[in-house]
Write a protein that holds these residues in place. Structure first.
Motif, PDB file in Angstrom:
ATOM      1  N   GLY A 177      -4.847   8.375   5.997  1.00  0.00           N
ATOM      2  CA  GLY A 177      -6.014   8.928   6.694  1.00  0.00           C
ATOM      3  C   GLY A 177      -7.327   8.293   6.295  1.00  0.00           C
ATOM      4  O   GLY A 177      -8.359   8.527   6.931  1.00  0.00           O
ATOM      5  N   LYS A 178      -7.322   7.477   5.258  1.00  0.00           N
ATOM      6  CA  LYS A 178      -8.550   6.836   4.767  1.00  0.00           C
ATOM      7  C   LYS A 178      -8.572   5.330   5.022  1.00  0.00           C
ATOM      8  O   LYS A 178      -9.408   4.621   4.474  1.00  0.00           O
ATOM      9  CB  LYS A 178      -8.725   7.133   3.286  1.00  0.00           C
ATOM     10  N   ILE A 179      -7.653   4.865   5.827  1.00  0.00           N
ATOM     11  CA  ILE A 179      -7.622   3.432   6.134  1.00  0.00           C
ATOM     12  C   ILE A 179      -8.705   3.135   7.163  1.00  0.00           C
ATOM     13  O   ILE A 179      -8.609   3.525   8.327  1.00  0.00           O
ATOM     14  CB  ILE A 179      -6.232   3.000   6.650  1.00  0.00           C
ATOM     15  N   VAL A 180      -9.745   2.475   6.692  1.00  0.00           N
ATOM     16  CA  VAL A 180     -10.862   2.033   7.528  1.00  0.00           C
ATOM     17  C   VAL A 180     -11.222   0.613   7.095  1.00  0.00           C
ATOM     18  O   VAL A 180     -10.912   0.201   5.970  1.00  0.00           O
ATOM     19  CB  VAL A 180     -12.095   2.970   7.411  1.00  0.00           C
ATOM     20  N   GLU A 181     -11.888  -0.122   7.951  1.00  0.00           N
ATOM     21  CA  GLU A 181     -12.222  -1.517   7.664  1.00  0.00           C
ATOM     22  C   GLU A 181     -13.019  -1.659   6.368  1.00  0.00           C
ATOM     23  O   GLU A 181     -12.795  -2.602   5.602  1.00  0.00           O
ATOM     24  CB  GLU A 181     -12.982  -2.145   8.835  1.00  0.00           C
ATOM     25  N   ALA A 182     -13.904  -0.742   6.092  1.00  0.00           N
ATOM     26  CA  ALA A 182     -14.726  -0.829   4.879  1.00  0.00           C
ATOM     27  C   ALA A 182     -13.878  -0.867   3.609  1.00  0.00           C
ATOM     28  O   ALA A 182     -14.285  -1.463   2.604  1.00  0.00           O
ATOM     29  CB  ALA A 182     -15.706   0.339   4.824  1.00  0.00           C
ATOM     30  N   LYS A 183     -12.710  -0.273   3.628  1.00  0.00           N
ATOM     31  CA  LYS A 183     -11.823  -0.266   2.459  1.00  0.00           C
ATOM     32  C   LYS A 183     -11.016  -1.559   2.343  1.00  0.00           C
ATOM     33  O   LYS A 183     -10.364  -1.787   1.333  1.00  0.00           O
ATOM     34  CB  LYS A 183     -10.845   0.911   2.536  1.00  0.00           C
ATOM     35  N   LEU A 184     -11.067  -2.399   3.366  1.00  0.00           N
ATOM     36  CA  LEU A 184     -10.235  -3.601   3.397  1.00  0.00           C
ATOM     37  C   LEU A 184     -11.036  -4.891   3.293  1.00  0.00           C
ATOM     38  O   LEU A 184     -10.465  -5.972   3.382  1.00  0.00           O
ATOM     39  CB  LEU A 184      -9.412  -3.617   4.689  1.00  0.00           C
ATOM     40  N   LEU A 212       9.823   3.406 -10.964  1.00  0.00           N
ATOM     41  CA  LEU A 212       8.482   3.746 -10.488  1.00  0.00           C
ATOM     42  C   LEU A 212       7.496   3.572 -11.630  1.00  0.00           C
ATOM     43  O   LEU A 212       7.866   3.596 -12.800  1.00  0.00           O
ATOM     44  CB  LEU A 212       8.426   5.193  -9.992  1.00  0.00           C
ATOM     45  N   GLU A 213       6.266   3.414 -11.260  1.00  0.00           N
ATOM     46  CA  GLU A 213       5.166   3.354 -12.203  1.00  0.00           C
ATOM     47  C   GLU A 213       4.349   4.622 -11.982  1.00  0.00           C
ATOM     48  O   GLU A 213       4.247   5.096 -10.851  1.00  0.00           O
ATOM     49  CB  GLU A 213       4.344   2.102 -11.864  1.00  0.00           C
ATOM     50  N   SER A 214       3.776   5.182 -13.026  1.00  0.00           N
ATOM     51  CA  SER A 214       2.975   6.391 -12.836  1.00  0.00           C
ATOM     52  C   SER A 214       1.667   6.312 -13.609  1.00  0.00           C
ATOM     53  O   SER A 214       1.524   5.516 -14.526  1.00  0.00           O
ATOM     54  CB  SER A 214       3.756   7.627 -13.267  1.00  0.00           C
ATOM     55  N   SER A 215       0.728   7.134 -13.186  1.00  0.00           N
ATOM     56  CA  SER A 215      -0.562   7.319 -13.848  1.00  0.00           C
ATOM     57  C   SER A 215      -1.463   6.100 -13.871  1.00  0.00           C
ATOM     58  O   SER A 215      -2.489   6.125 -14.510  1.00  0.00           O
ATOM     59  CB  SER A 215      -0.378   7.837 -15.273  1.00  0.00           C
ATOM     60  N   VAL A 216      -1.102   5.030 -13.234  1.00  0.00           N
ATOM     61  CA  VAL A 216      -1.981   3.872 -13.139  1.00  0.00           C
ATOM     62  C   VAL A 216      -2.523   3.869 -11.728  1.00  0.00           C
ATOM     63  O   VAL A 216      -1.777   3.674 -10.784  1.00  0.00           O
ATOM     64  CB  VAL A 216      -1.221   2.557 -13.439  1.00  0.00           C
ATOM     65  N   HIS A 217      -3.809   4.085 -11.591  1.00  0.00           N
ATOM     66  CA  HIS A 217      -4.394   4.201 -10.252  1.00  0.00           C
ATOM     67  C   HIS A 217      -5.038   2.892  -9.844  1.00  0.00           C
ATOM     68  O   HIS A 217      -6.017   2.465 -10.450  1.00  0.00           O
ATOM     69  CB  HIS A 217      -5.413   5.344 -10.213  1.00  0.00           C
ATOM     70  N   LYS A 218      -4.476   2.253  -8.855  1.00  0.00           N
ATOM     71  CA  LYS A 218      -4.988   0.974  -8.332  1.00  0.00           C
ATOM     72  C   LYS A 218      -5.398   1.180  -6.891  1.00  0.00           C
ATOM     73  O   LYS A 218      -4.709   0.788  -5.978  1.00  0.00           O
ATOM     74  CB  LYS A 218      -3.908  -0.095  -8.418  1.00  0.00           C
ATOM     75  N   GLN A 219      -6.521   1.840  -6.693  1.00  0.00           N
ATOM     76  CA  GLN A 219      -6.965   2.138  -5.327  1.00  0.00           C
ATOM     77  C   GLN A 219      -7.557   0.903  -4.688  1.00  0.00           C
ATOM     78  O   GLN A 219      -8.149   0.060  -5.341  1.00  0.00           O
ATOM     79  CB  GLN A 219      -7.985   3.262  -5.316  1.00  0.00           C
ATOM     80  N   VAL A 220      -7.399   0.829  -3.386  1.00  0.00           N
ATOM     81  CA  VAL A 220      -7.985  -0.265  -2.611  1.00  0.00           C
ATOM     82  C   VAL A 220      -9.469  -0.055  -2.554  1.00  0.00           C
ATOM     83  O   VAL A 220      -9.984   1.004  -2.532  1.00  0.00           O
ATOM     84  CB  VAL A 220      -7.392  -0.287  -1.175  1.00  0.00           C
ATOM     85  N   ARG A 222      -0.976  -0.688  -4.356  1.00  0.00           N
ATOM     86  CA  ARG A 222      -2.340  -0.152  -4.296  1.00  0.00           C
ATOM     87  C   ARG A 222      -2.263   1.186  -3.586  1.00  0.00           C
ATOM     88  O   ARG A 222      -1.343   1.427  -2.802  1.00  0.00           O
ATOM     89  CB  ARG A 222      -3.268  -1.097  -3.534  1.00  0.00           C
ATOM     90  N   HIS A 223      -3.253   2.015  -3.845  1.00  0.00           N
ATOM     91  CA  HIS A 223      -3.257   3.340  -3.223  1.00  0.00           C
ATOM     92  C   HIS A 223      -4.356   3.434  -2.176  1.00  0.00           C
ATOM     93  O   HIS A 223      -5.516   3.149  -2.452  1.00  0.00           O
ATOM     94  CB  HIS A 223      -3.479   4.424  -4.288  1.00  0.00           C
ATOM     95  N   LEU A 224      -3.970   3.795  -0.973  1.00  0.00           N
ATOM     96  CA  LEU A 224      -4.920   4.053   0.104  1.00  0.00           C
ATOM     97  C   LEU A 224      -4.248   5.021   1.074  1.00  0.00           C
ATOM     98  O   LEU A 224      -3.418   4.614   1.885  1.00  0.00           O
ATOM     99  CB  LEU A 224      -5.318   2.757   0.825  1.00  0.00           C
ATOM    100  N   LEU A 277       0.821  -1.207   0.000  1.00  0.00           N
ATOM    101  CA  LEU A 277       0.000   0.000   0.000  1.00  0.00           C
ATOM    102  C   LEU A 277       0.853   1.254   0.000  1.00  0.00           C
ATOM    103  O   LEU A 277       1.699   1.447   0.873  1.00  0.00           O
ATOM    104  CB  LEU A 277      -0.891   0.061   1.251  1.00  0.00           C
ATOM    105  N   ASP A 278       0.599   2.105  -0.974  1.00  0.00           N
ATOM    106  CA  ASP A 278       1.163   3.451  -1.006  1.00  0.00           C
ATOM    107  C   ASP A 278       0.173   4.316  -0.241  1.00  0.00           C
ATOM    108  O   ASP A 278      -0.988   4.439  -0.627  1.00  0.00           O
ATOM    109  CB  ASP A 278       1.285   3.917  -2.458  1.00  0.00           C
ATOM    110  N   VAL A 279       0.607   4.907   0.855  1.00  0.00           N
ATOM    111  CA  VAL A 279      -0.311   5.628   1.733  1.00  0.00           C
ATOM    112  C   VAL A 279      -0.179   7.144   1.608  1.00  0.00           C
ATOM    113  O   VAL A 279      -0.667   7.891   2.445  1.00  0.00           O
ATOM    114  CB  VAL A 279      -0.155   5.169   3.204  1.00  0.00           C
ATOM    115  N   ARG A 280       0.455   7.592   0.513  1.00  0.00           N
ATOM    116  CA  ARG A 280       0.590   9.027   0.250  1.00  0.00           C
ATOM    117  C   ARG A 280      -0.689   9.556  -0.396  1.00  0.00           C
ATOM    118  O   ARG A 280      -1.619   8.799  -0.675  1.00  0.00           O
ATOM    119  CB  ARG A 280       1.788   9.275  -0.668  1.00  0.00           C
TER     120      ARG A 280
END
Length: 135
Positions: A68-75, A127-135, A63-65, A46-49
């Motif tokens: 400040g947005k780490i909550v159980e619903a996202k996991l 690094l990889e850029s512009s590919v958004h893989k959000q949790v 993955r991006h999360l 997880l990239d947490v930035r």
């Protein structure tokens, strides 16, 4: 006597406990890189930035999360025993520690990747850029 030997080294048994303990809490860029490029890693990276930082460049496969947005619903898509490895910008950033705290409070296994993006780049990894893989 030098400043190095002024304080005696720990007993080997104590050193073993200490260093094994350190590795329970963190891993390094080389080990993450090896796991990510060798097939199927046995953790979620997880990239947490923030979103702009993630888009500008992140560890391939992360993955991006934001922390400040780490909550159980996202996991919920991950089993309770899934190991998460979290990283942020680098040694000057405490985002990974904040993310690890949130994960631990949720009862999730977690390790940090000290060095974050700075360490990744310092090791010469791409690094990889512009590919958004959000949790």
């Amino acid at each position: 006597m030098s400043i190095v030997t002024e304080v005696a080294a720990a007993q080997s048994s104590d050193a073993l406990v200490h260093f094994e303990s350190v590795l329970q809490f963190e891993t390094d860029c080389w080990d993450v890189h090896h796991a990510m490029t060798s097939g199927a890693p046995d953790f979620v990276l997880l990239d947490v930035r923030g979103p702009d930082q993630y888009a500008a460049g992140h560890v391939p496969g992360a993955r991006h999360l934001p922390h400040g947005k780490i909550v159980e619903a996202k996991l919920t898509q991950y089993s309770a025993d899934t190991l998460f490895v979290v990283y942020c910008a680098g040694p000057h950033c405490n985002g990974a520690a904040r993310a690890a705290i949130r994960m631990a409070r949720l009862g999730r296994p977690v390790k940090t990747m000290p060095g974050g993006i700075t360490g990744w780049i310092d090791e010469g990894f791409a690094l990889e850029s512009s590919v958004h893989k959000q949790v």
